[in-house]
Design a protein around this motif. Sequence first.
Motif, PDB file in Angstrom:
ATOM      1  N   SER A   1       0.830  -1.205   0.000  1.00 36.21           N
ATOM      2  CA  SER A   1       0.000   0.000   0.000  1.00 36.21           C
ATOM      3  C   SER A   1       0.864   1.255   0.000  1.00 36.21           C
ATOM      4  O   SER A   1       0.570   2.229  -0.705  1.00 36.21           O
ATOM      5  N   ILE A   2       1.932   1.236   0.783  1.00 39.36           N
ATOM      6  CA  ILE A   2       2.823   2.400   0.869  1.00 39.36           C
ATOM      7  C   ILE A   2       3.523   2.650  -0.456  1.00 39.36           C
ATOM      8  O   ILE A   2       3.559   3.771  -0.971  1.00 39.36           O
ATOM      9  N   LEU A   3       4.079   1.586  -1.044  1.00 39.10           N
ATOM     10  CA  LEU A   3       4.829   1.754  -2.288  1.00 39.10           C
ATOM     11  C   LEU A   3       3.921   2.048  -3.470  1.00 39.10           C
ATOM     12  O   LEU A   3       4.357   2.649  -4.456  1.00 39.10           O
ATOM     13  N   GLY A   4       2.661   1.632  -3.373  1.00 37.88           N
ATOM     14  CA  GLY A   4       1.737   1.882  -4.470  1.00 37.88           C
ATOM     15  C   GLY A   4       0.849   3.096  -4.252  1.00 37.88           C
ATOM     16  O   GLY A   4      -0.117   3.306  -4.984  1.00 37.88           O
ATOM     17  N   ARG A   5       1.174   3.923  -3.259  1.00 43.29           N
ATOM     18  CA  ARG A   5       0.334   5.071  -2.929  1.00 43.29           C
ATOM     19  C   ARG A   5       0.373   6.128  -4.025  1.00 43.29           C
ATOM     20  O   ARG A   5       1.310   6.201  -4.809  1.00 43.29           O
ATOM     21  N   THR A   6      -0.648   6.940  -4.064  1.00 42.61           N
ATOM     22  CA  THR A   6      -0.684   8.066  -5.003  1.00 42.61           C
ATOM     23  C   THR A   6       0.188   9.197  -4.464  1.00 42.61           C
ATOM     24  O   THR A   6       0.436   9.285  -3.249  1.00 42.61           O
ATOM     25  N   PRO A   7       0.667  10.099  -5.333  1.00 39.97           N
ATOM     26  CA  PRO A   7       1.559  11.173  -4.881  1.00 39.97           C
ATOM     27  C   PRO A   7       0.955  12.078  -3.815  1.00 39.97           C
ATOM     28  O   PRO A   7       1.672  12.647  -2.997  1.00 39.97           O
ATOM     29  N   ASP A   8      -0.385  12.225  -3.831  1.00 37.86           N
ATOM     30  CA  ASP A   8      -1.027  13.132  -2.873  1.00 37.86           C
ATOM     31  C   ASP A   8      -1.557  12.412  -1.630  1.00 37.86           C
ATOM     32  O   ASP A   8      -2.271  12.993  -0.821  1.00 37.86           O
ATOM     33  N   ALA A   9      -1.201  11.144  -1.456  1.00 38.09           N
ATOM     34  CA  ALA A   9      -1.678  10.392  -0.294  1.00 38.09           C
ATOM     35  C   ALA A   9      -1.057  10.940   0.993  1.00 38.09           C
ATOM     36  O   ALA A   9       0.107  11.355   0.998  1.00 38.09           O
ATOM     37  N   PRO A  10      -1.804  10.933   2.103  1.00 39.41           N
ATOM     38  CA  PRO A  10      -1.239  11.407   3.381  1.00 39.41           C
ATOM     39  C   PRO A  10      -0.049  10.546   3.796  1.00 39.41           C
ATOM     40  O   PRO A  10       0.014   9.359   3.470  1.00 39.41           O
ATOM     41  N   LEU A  11       0.888  11.157   4.522  1.00 41.17           N
ATOM     42  CA  LEU A  11       2.067  10.431   4.978  1.00 41.17           C
ATOM     43  C   LEU A  11       1.883   9.864   6.380  1.00 41.17           C
ATOM     44  O   LEU A  11       2.618   8.953   6.776  1.00 41.17           O
ATOM     45  N   ARG A  12       0.927  10.370   7.092  1.00 43.19           N
ATOM     46  CA  ARG A  12       0.722   9.885   8.453  1.00 43.19           C
ATOM     47  C   ARG A  12      -0.101   8.598   8.438  1.00 43.19           C
ATOM     48  O   ARG A  12      -1.161   8.519   7.791  1.00 43.19           O
ATOM     49  N   LEU A  13       0.361   7.583   9.172  1.00 42.24           N
ATOM     50  CA  LEU A  13      -0.366   6.333   9.285  1.00 42.24           C
ATOM     51  C   LEU A  13      -1.360   6.401  10.444  1.00 42.24           C
ATOM     52  O   LEU A  13      -1.178   7.176  11.389  1.00 42.24           O
TER      53      LEU A  13
ATOM     54  N   ARG B   1       2.492  -4.149  15.920  1.00 37.70           N
ATOM     55  CA  ARG B   1       3.748  -3.499  16.300  1.00 37.70           C
ATOM     56  C   ARG B   1       4.941  -4.191  15.638  1.00 37.70           C
ATOM     57  O   ARG B   1       5.874  -3.543  15.169  1.00 37.70           O
ATOM     58  N   GLN B   2       4.890  -5.521  15.572  1.00 34.95           N
ATOM     59  CA  GLN B   2       5.963  -6.281  14.935  1.00 34.95           C
ATOM     60  C   GLN B   2       6.017  -6.000  13.434  1.00 34.95           C
ATOM     61  O   GLN B   2       7.090  -5.870  12.840  1.00 34.95           O
ATOM     62  N   ALA B   3       4.849  -5.875  12.812  1.00 35.38           N
ATOM     63  CA  ALA B   3       4.791  -5.564  11.385  1.00 35.38           C
ATOM     64  C   ALA B   3       5.358  -4.173  11.102  1.00 35.38           C
ATOM     65  O   ALA B   3       6.099  -3.969  10.143  1.00 35.38           O
ATOM     66  N   LEU B   4       5.021  -3.219  11.958  1.00 38.18           N
ATOM     67  CA  LEU B   4       5.521  -1.855  11.775  1.00 38.18           C
ATOM     68  C   LEU B   4       7.033  -1.785  11.967  1.00 38.18           C
ATOM     69  O   LEU B   4       7.727  -1.035  11.270  1.00 38.18           O
TER      70      LEU B   4
ATOM     71  N   GLY C   1      13.185   1.136   6.422  1.00 38.36           N
ATOM     72  CA  GLY C   1      13.301   2.546   6.070  1.00 38.36           C
ATOM     73  C   GLY C   1      12.087   3.112   5.372  1.00 38.36           C
ATOM     74  O   GLY C   1      12.137   4.228   4.841  1.00 38.36           O
ATOM     75  N   LEU C   2      10.972   2.380   5.384  1.00 40.05           N
ATOM     76  CA  LEU C   2       9.761   2.861   4.719  1.00 40.05           C
ATOM     77  C   LEU C   2       8.946   3.796   5.606  1.00 40.05           C
ATOM     78  O   LEU C   2       8.199   4.638   5.105  1.00 40.05           O
ATOM     79  N   ILE C   3       9.068   3.637   6.929  1.00 39.26           N
ATOM     80  CA  ILE C   3       8.308   4.469   7.857  1.00 39.26           C
ATOM     81  C   ILE C   3       9.226   4.937   8.977  1.00 39.26           C
ATOM     82  O   ILE C   3      10.293   4.365   9.204  1.00 39.26           O
ATOM     83  N   SER C   4       8.804   5.980   9.665  1.00 37.05           N
ATOM     84  CA  SER C   4       9.505   6.447  10.867  1.00 37.05           C
ATOM     85  C   SER C   4       8.460   6.639  11.963  1.00 37.05           C
ATOM     86  O   SER C   4       7.328   7.044  11.695  1.00 37.05           O
ATOM     87  N   ARG C   5       8.842   6.316  13.190  1.00 36.45           N
ATOM     88  CA  ARG C   5       7.912   6.370  14.318  1.00 36.45           C
ATOM     89  C   ARG C   5       8.410   7.399  15.331  1.00 36.45           C
ATOM     90  O   ARG C   5       9.566   7.381  15.726  1.00 36.45           O
TER      91      ARG C   5
ATOM     92  N   GLY D   1       3.343  10.172  16.242  1.00 36.01           N
ATOM     93  CA  GLY D   1       2.737   9.139  15.408  1.00 36.01           C
ATOM     94  C   GLY D   1       3.741   8.483  14.469  1.00 36.01           C
ATOM     95  O   GLY D   1       4.961   8.660  14.588  1.00 36.01           O
ATOM     96  N   THR D   2       3.213   7.727  13.527  1.00 35.20           N
ATOM     97  CA  THR D   2       4.022   6.998  12.558  1.00 35.20           C
ATOM     98  C   THR D   2       3.792   7.579  11.174  1.00 35.20           C
ATOM     99  O   THR D   2       2.642   7.806  10.769  1.00 35.20           O
ATOM    100  N   PHE D   3       4.896   7.790  10.441  1.00 34.13           N
ATOM    101  CA  PHE D   3       4.813   8.469   9.156  1.00 34.13           C
ATOM    102  C   PHE D   3       5.545   7.685   8.064  1.00 34.13           C
ATOM    103  O   PHE D   3       6.578   7.047   8.323  1.00 34.13           O
ATOM    104  N   ILE D   4       5.001   7.744   6.858  1.00 30.47           N
ATOM    105  CA  ILE D   4       5.682   7.187   5.691  1.00 30.47           C
ATOM    106  C   ILE D   4       6.852   8.099   5.342  1.00 30.47           C
ATOM    107  O   ILE D   4       6.722   9.327   5.336  1.00 30.47           O
ATOM    108  N   GLU D   5       8.006   7.518   5.082  1.00 37.32           N
ATOM    109  CA  GLU D   5       9.164   8.289   4.661  1.00 37.32           C
ATOM    110  C   GLU D   5       8.979   8.718   3.207  1.00 37.32           C
ATOM    111  O   GLU D   5       8.860   7.869   2.328  1.00 37.32           O
TER     112      GLU D   5
END
Length: 249
Positions: free
Chosen positions: A28-40, A58-61, A68-72, A77-81
Amino acid sequence: MTAFAPDSIVLNRKLPLWYQVSQSLRASILGRTPDAPLRLPTEEQLALHYGVSVLTMRQALKELEDEGLISRHRRRGTFIEPSAERGAPVRLLGSVDAIVAQQSGMRTELLDQGSGPAPAEVAEYFPGLPAVASYHRLRSDEQTGEPTNHARNYVRPDVAERIDPADLERWPMTKVLRDVVRLNISRITDTVEARLADPETATLLQVPLLSPILHYTGVTYDEDGEVLDVARIHYRGDRFSFTVTLDAH
């Protein structure tokens, strides 16, 4: 702030839940649209969305954070890089979502499509069929434009009639078959081998002739054991690695 909305999945209880969730969220993250929100969404919201425990979520995150796909961030909160690496190693564990994740997050160009007799190397998968549909695509890194792999898919004619070629420039074939055409995929067999770049592959991937590449063959089966699709993908050897993890259970 609007939160990113990941796709839903049907979990396979024979595979680790954290792995399936991480691969689905990765796709979902890699296939997101350019204007998709970054906050999970929060861990609790994601756990409810996927139907798993907070501990599993939590283990999946953590898997995606290590990649390196997300930062917490505590209290934030948790955000897409935004600049998440798109050429991460591919890990195969038999999950359809793993295959979707493997092929997501790249710019895709449909080079050609057609119909004709199945080539010798895939004919065994389509016995009795006088012709199969074929699609040839080139995938490139979204940020650099550098070509990373080119793929040929061979599909049964009755299945190809239900495929919109435009969808193949948006999503991987596996996702199109499962989520757009709504076919039930029972399994995918994967074969990876080292090869040397032939003239076509060297030209498309912009690598020296006879340089090392990874050749992937994926065969997708429906619930009746019939072959839906055979994918033959050539990956740049300097951009990908494959890790196979075996489930002890």
